[in-house]
Scaffold this motif. Structure first.
Motif, PDB file in Angstrom:
ATOM      1  N   THR A  71       0.759  -1.493   0.089  1.00 54.63           N
ATOM      2  CA  THR A  71      -0.267   0.318   0.017  1.00 54.63           C
ATOM      3  C   THR A  71       0.799   1.494  -0.082  1.00 54.63           C
ATOM      4  O   THR A  71       2.248   1.520   0.473  1.00 54.63           O
ATOM      5  N   THR A  72       0.281   2.233  -0.428  1.00 59.17           N
ATOM      6  CA  THR A  72       1.116   3.681  -1.210  1.00 59.17           C
ATOM      7  C   THR A  72       0.407   4.448  -0.643  1.00 59.17           C
ATOM      8  O   THR A  72      -0.348   5.083   0.022  1.00 59.17           O
ATOM      9  N   ASN A  73       1.129   5.982   0.156  1.00 59.13           N
ATOM     10  CA  ASN A  73       0.237   6.580   0.293  1.00 59.13           C
ATOM     11  C   ASN A  73       0.626   7.457  -0.685  1.00 59.13           C
ATOM     12  O   ASN A  73       1.135   7.843  -1.730  1.00 59.13           O
ATOM     13  N   ALA A  74      -0.597   8.874  -0.551  1.00 60.45           N
ATOM     14  CA  ALA A  74      -0.565  10.002  -1.679  1.00 60.45           C
ATOM     15  C   ALA A  74       1.226  10.265  -2.167  1.00 60.45           C
ATOM     16  O   ALA A  74       1.962  11.089  -0.587  1.00 60.45           O
ATOM     17  N   GLY A  75       1.288  10.711  -2.983  1.00 58.85           N
ATOM     18  CA  GLY A  75       2.525  11.257  -3.345  1.00 58.85           C
ATOM     19  C   GLY A  75       2.950  10.713  -4.682  1.00 58.85           C
ATOM     20  O   GLY A  75       2.075  10.208  -5.347  1.00 58.85           O
ATOM     21  N   LEU A  76       4.179  10.805  -5.262  1.00 53.44           N
ATOM     22  CA  LEU A  76       4.602   9.871  -6.048  1.00 53.44           C
ATOM     23  C   LEU A  76       4.970   8.346  -5.819  1.00 53.44           C
ATOM     24  O   LEU A  76       5.343   8.185  -5.238  1.00 53.44           O
ATOM     25  N   THR A  77       4.732   6.968  -6.952  1.00 50.65           N
ATOM     26  CA  THR A  77       4.884   6.158  -6.477  1.00 50.65           C
ATOM     27  C   THR A  77       5.354   5.714  -7.779  1.00 50.65           C
ATOM     28  O   THR A  77       4.613   5.946  -8.871  1.00 50.65           O
ATOM     29  N   TYR A  78       6.000   4.004  -7.964  1.00 52.91           N
ATOM     30  CA  TYR A  78       6.386   3.648  -9.255  1.00 52.91           C
ATOM     31  C   TYR A  78       6.394   2.160  -9.209  1.00 52.91           C
ATOM     32  O   TYR A  78       6.001   1.727  -8.091  1.00 52.91           O
ATOM     33  N   ILE A  79       5.318   1.794 -10.195  1.00 53.64           N
ATOM     34  CA  ILE A  79       4.855   0.366 -10.977  1.00 53.64           C
ATOM     35  C   ILE A  79       6.055   0.097 -11.475  1.00 53.64           C
ATOM     36  O   ILE A  79       6.269   0.302 -12.930  1.00 53.64           O
ATOM     37  N   ILE A  80       6.152  -1.422 -11.551  1.00 52.76           N
ATOM     38  CA  ILE A  80       6.480  -2.123 -12.695  1.00 52.76           C
ATOM     39  C   ILE A  80       5.181  -2.291 -14.314  1.00 52.76           C
ATOM     40  O   ILE A  80       4.725  -2.811 -14.209  1.00 52.76           O
ATOM     41  N   PRO A  81       5.519  -1.438 -14.912  1.00 54.79           N
ATOM     42  CA  PRO A  81       4.834  -1.240 -16.475  1.00 54.79           C
ATOM     43  C   PRO A  81       4.636  -2.705 -16.844  1.00 54.79           C
ATOM     44  O   PRO A  81       5.885  -3.170 -16.784  1.00 54.79           O
ATOM     45  N   GLY A  82       3.252  -3.132 -16.701  1.00 56.02           N
ATOM     46  CA  GLY A  82       2.811  -4.871 -17.372  1.00 56.02           C
ATOM     47  C   GLY A  82       3.507  -5.642 -16.311  1.00 56.02           C
ATOM     48  O   GLY A  82       2.993  -6.885 -16.952  1.00 56.02           O
ATOM     49  N   PHE A  83       3.949  -5.323 -15.171  1.00 56.99           N
ATOM     50  CA  PHE A  83       3.811  -6.354 -13.813  1.00 56.99           C
ATOM     51  C   PHE A  83       3.228  -5.431 -12.346  1.00 56.99           C
ATOM     52  O   PHE A  83       3.033  -7.049 -11.917  1.00 56.99           O
ATOM     53  N   GLN A  84       2.884  -4.497 -13.072  1.00 54.68           N
ATOM     54  CA  GLN A  84       2.066  -4.486 -11.678  1.00 54.68           C
ATOM     55  C   GLN A  84       0.953  -3.482 -12.117  1.00 54.68           C
ATOM     56  O   GLN A  84       0.857  -2.735 -12.442  1.00 54.68           O
ATOM     57  N   ARG A  85       0.204  -3.126 -11.372  1.00 56.44           N
ATOM     58  CA  ARG A  85      -0.681  -2.079 -11.635  1.00 56.44           C
ATOM     59  C   ARG A  85      -1.334  -1.606  -9.957  1.00 56.44           C
ATOM     60  O   ARG A  85      -1.596  -1.625  -9.199  1.00 56.44           O
ATOM     61  N   LEU A  86      -1.616  -0.036  -9.701  1.00 62.99           N
ATOM     62  CA  LEU A  86      -2.024   1.035  -8.798  1.00 62.99           C
ATOM     63  C   LEU A  86      -3.854   0.952  -9.199  1.00 62.99           C
ATOM     64  O   LEU A  86      -4.132   1.960  -9.865  1.00 62.99           O
ATOM     65  N   ARG A  87      -3.801   0.532  -8.024  1.00 59.93           N
ATOM     66  CA  ARG A  87      -5.626   0.857  -7.069  1.00 59.93           C
ATOM     67  C   ARG A  87      -5.580   2.164  -6.154  1.00 59.93           C
ATOM     68  O   ARG A  87      -5.112   1.717  -5.416  1.00 59.93           O
ATOM     69  N   LYS A  88      -6.358   2.932  -6.865  1.00 65.95           N
ATOM     70  CA  LYS A  88      -6.816   3.801  -5.831  1.00 65.95           C
ATOM     71  C   LYS A  88      -7.948   3.757  -4.896  1.00 65.95           C
ATOM     72  O   LYS A  88      -9.276   3.979  -5.651  1.00 65.95           O
TER      73      LYS A  88
END
Length: 286
Positions: free
Chosen positions: A36-53
């Motif tokens: 889980t990530t808080n508000a702000g800039l974060t990085y995910i690996i394209p094609g392997f990870q997905r971000l749900r807000k």
């Protein structure tokens, strides 16, 4: 080689994401929750990870109207509004396919239970009580749905149209009854006051008549008393004069027969003499 490097750089730069204020980010790796990530800039690996807000801000919600049966089998329609807030984004998103709908169903069930233990009149007049019991029944839903209900309010409780018509008839009947009672009480009060006034008038009239009779009796007693006093003060000559005057009137009248006691027979000779004396006195006056 250069093309490969460019492609890698493009892929790497497209992995940056921004999580806005009052949101949390749930990062999945190959479809599985990783962190889980808080508000702000974060990085995910394209094609392997997905971000749900997931929003953590206070959310208003209106629960549409639905029917509830009271303890005395009366049907009423109710609607609610509430404010909730996500307190655990992981449970909110992963433990339920739709946490908000599950929360709504839970609230409806508790409200049915609360109102179902009340009769119609009690339910219609106990909105604040129902709100309090419902808030206590809901409690903290964080452990189940990751949600905390801040406020819940029953906006309206409406009986069915048939019950409303019956209540209107009852209300009208009660008003007519109250008006009839008030009118009867007014008439009774009027009769009471009128009767009281008449009785008081009769008493005063009787008192006035009694006072008049008393005054008349007192006047007669006074006259008799004064006459008695005058007679007591009069001398023997006064009574002789009165006797002579009476004999005079008797002698002049057509009915001059006099009945006297034998002891007074000797006085009869005085009658003619008295008559002559009076005649002579009258001639002299003429």
């Amino acid at each position: 080689m250069i093309i490969f490097i460019i492609i890698v750089l493009i892929i790497l730069t497209t992995g940056f994401r921004i999580v806005r204020q009052n949101y949390e980010g749930l990062i999945e790796t190959l479809g599985k929750y990783s962190r889980t990530t808080n508000a702000g800039l974060t990085y995910i690996i394209p094609g392997f990870q997905r971000l749900r807000k997931v929003s953590l801000a206070l959310q208003p919600l209106e629960i549409s109207k639905y029917s509830i049966i009271t303890k005395d089998n009366a049907e009423i329609t109710t609607s609610l509004t509430l404010n909730y807030q996500v307190t655990d984004s992981y449970k909110y998103f992963y433990n339920n396919t739709d946490s908000v709908e599950s929360m709504v169903q839970l609230i409806r069930g508790h409200l049915r239970d609360i109102i179902g233990r009340m009769e119609l009149n009690e339910a219609l007049g106990s909105t604040s009580k129902i709100n309090s019991q419902l808030a206590d029944a809901i409690g903290d839903l964080t452990d189940v749905y990751g949600i905390r209900v801040i406020r819940v309010n029953v906006d309206e409780l409406l009986p069915s149209k048939e019950i409303q018509r019956a209540m209107d008839k009852q209300l009208t009947a009660d008003r007519e009854k109250t008006a009839a009672i008030a009118k009867a009480e007014g008439e009774a009060r009027h009769i009471e006051l009128t009767t009281k006034a008449k009785n008081e008038a009769l008493v005063k009239t009787a008192q006035a008549k009694a006072e008049a009779v008393k005054l008349e009796a007192d006047a007669e007693n006074y006259r008799i008393k004064k006459l008695q006093e005058a007679l007591n003060e009069a001398g023997e000559n006064y009574f002789k004069d009165q006797s002579i005057s009476s004999f005079k009137d008797l002698a002049q009248g057509p009915n001059n027969l006099v009945i006297m006691d034998k002891n007074d027979m000797t006085n009869l000779s005085a009658v003619p003499a008295a008559k002559k004396l009076w005649d002579a006195a009258e001639q002299q006056d003429d």
